[in-house]
Write a protein that holds these residues in place. Sequence first.
Motif, PDB file in Angstrom:
ATOM      1  N   VAL A  31       0.840  -1.454   7.387  1.00 35.47           N
ATOM      2  CA  VAL A  31      -0.432  -0.811   7.730  1.00 35.47           C
ATOM      3  C   VAL A  31      -1.424  -0.743   6.742  1.00 35.47           C
ATOM      4  N   GLN A  32      -2.515  -1.356   6.796  1.00 36.86           N
ATOM      5  CA  GLN A  32      -3.442  -1.227   5.657  1.00 36.86           C
ATOM      6  C   GLN A  32      -4.320   0.124   5.726  1.00 36.86           C
ATOM      7  N   CYS A  33      -4.188   1.026   5.151  1.00 32.10           N
ATOM      8  CA  CYS A  33      -5.114   2.121   5.237  1.00 32.10           C
ATOM      9  C   CYS A  33      -6.144   2.609   4.149  1.00 32.10           C
ATOM     10  N   LEU A  34      -7.203   3.253   4.501  1.00 31.96           N
ATOM     11  CA  LEU A  34      -8.373   3.434   3.717  1.00 31.96           C
ATOM     12  C   LEU A  34      -8.555   5.044   3.557  1.00 31.96           C
ATOM     13  N   TRP A  35      -8.871   5.624   2.453  1.00 27.92           N
ATOM     14  CA  TRP A  35      -9.168   7.068   2.359  1.00 27.92           C
ATOM     15  C   TRP A  35     -10.082   6.965   1.026  1.00 27.92           C
ATOM     16  N   PHE A  36     -10.527   8.267   1.095  1.00 35.94           N
ATOM     17  CA  PHE A  36     -11.646   8.656  -0.046  1.00 35.94           C
ATOM     18  C   PHE A  36     -11.199  10.007  -0.790  1.00 35.94           C
ATOM     19  N   PRO A  37     -10.379   9.474  -1.954  1.00 31.23           N
ATOM     20  CA  PRO A  37     -10.052  10.392  -2.857  1.00 31.23           C
ATOM     21  C   PRO A  37     -10.905  11.326  -3.348  1.00 31.23           C
ATOM     22  N   THR A  38     -12.068  10.970  -3.859  1.00 28.93           N
ATOM     23  CA  THR A  38     -13.062  11.709  -4.440  1.00 28.93           C
ATOM     24  C   THR A  38     -14.343  11.526  -3.904  1.00 28.93           C
ATOM     25  N   PRO A  39     -15.128  12.661  -3.389  1.00 28.99           N
ATOM     26  CA  PRO A  39     -16.172  12.533  -2.669  1.00 28.99           C
ATOM     27  C   PRO A  39     -17.398  11.602  -3.796  1.00 28.99           C
ATOM     28  N   GLY A  40     -18.187  10.915  -3.176  1.00 30.05           N
ATOM     29  CA  GLY A  40     -19.184  10.174  -3.760  1.00 30.05           C
ATOM     30  C   GLY A  40     -18.544   8.691  -4.598  1.00 30.05           C
ATOM     31  N   SER A  44     -10.166   4.409  -1.601  1.00 32.71           N
ATOM     32  CA  SER A  44      -9.055   3.713  -1.961  1.00 32.71           C
ATOM     33  C   SER A  44      -8.349   3.143  -0.677  1.00 32.71           C
ATOM     34  N   SER A  45      -7.582   2.018  -1.040  1.00 31.06           N
ATOM     35  CA  SER A  45      -7.042   0.929   0.180  1.00 31.06           C
ATOM     36  C   SER A  45      -5.825   0.816  -0.289  1.00 31.06           C
ATOM     37  N   ARG A  46      -4.674   0.866   0.516  1.00 37.42           N
ATOM     38  CA  ARG A  46      -3.339   0.442   0.272  1.00 37.42           C
ATOM     39  C   ARG A  46      -2.643  -0.096   1.570  1.00 37.42           C
ATOM     40  N   SER A  47      -1.518  -0.705   1.468  1.00 40.29           N
ATOM     41  CA  SER A  47      -0.739  -1.126   2.438  1.00 40.29           C
ATOM     42  C   SER A  47       0.343  -0.230   2.594  1.00 40.29           C
ATOM     43  N   PHE A  48       1.247   0.450   3.688  1.00 37.47           N
ATOM     44  CA  PHE A  48       2.312   1.115   3.774  1.00 37.47           C
ATOM     45  C   PHE A  48       3.065   0.638   4.614  1.00 37.47           C
ATOM     46  N   ALA A  49       4.234   0.704   4.631  1.00 37.41           N
ATOM     47  CA  ALA A  49       5.453   0.458   5.718  1.00 37.41           C
ATOM     48  C   ALA A  49       5.001   1.471   6.900  1.00 37.41           C
ATOM     49  N   VAL A  50       5.155   0.975   7.986  1.00 40.57           N
ATOM     50  CA  VAL A  50       4.844   1.771   9.263  1.00 40.57           C
ATOM     51  C   VAL A  50       5.904   2.957   9.187  1.00 40.57           C
ATOM     52  N   GLY A  51       6.818   3.033   8.873  1.00 42.91           N
ATOM     53  CA  GLY A  51       7.982   4.149   8.744  1.00 42.91           C
ATOM     54  C   GLY A  51       7.562   5.156   7.910  1.00 42.91           C
ATOM     55  N   VAL A  52       6.668   4.948   6.916  1.00 45.48           N
ATOM     56  CA  VAL A  52       6.306   6.117   5.979  1.00 45.48           C
ATOM     57  C   VAL A  52       5.225   7.189   6.245  1.00 45.48           C
ATOM     58  N   LEU A  53       4.601   6.541   7.544  1.00 42.47           N
ATOM     59  CA  LEU A  53       3.349   7.190   8.061  1.00 42.47           C
ATOM     60  C   LEU A  53       3.723   7.839   9.248  1.00 42.47           C
TER      61      LEU A  53
END
Length: 69
Positions: A31-40, A44-53
């Motif tokens: 699963v490719q996920c996207l998140w914002f680690p720091t405002p502005g 960040s984007s990374r792939s994870f195994a479905v079992g760790v989510l």
Amino acid sequence: MSMPFQVGDLVRLRSGGPTMTVERVDEDGTVQCLWFPTPGKPPSSRSFAVGVLEPSTGKGVRTNAIRFR
């Protein structure tokens, strides 16, 4: 294989961490996920195994929360 997540779902690592948005679900179980680690800053984007989510409500760990006094 049926995937428990769809594009746009909010997820987080089972071990904790920020809320992420599912960008893509691959047939190989990643699963490719996207998140914002720091405002502005760029996301960040990374792939994870479905079992760790796990599904996220969008609440919980908010490392970038702004506090007003």
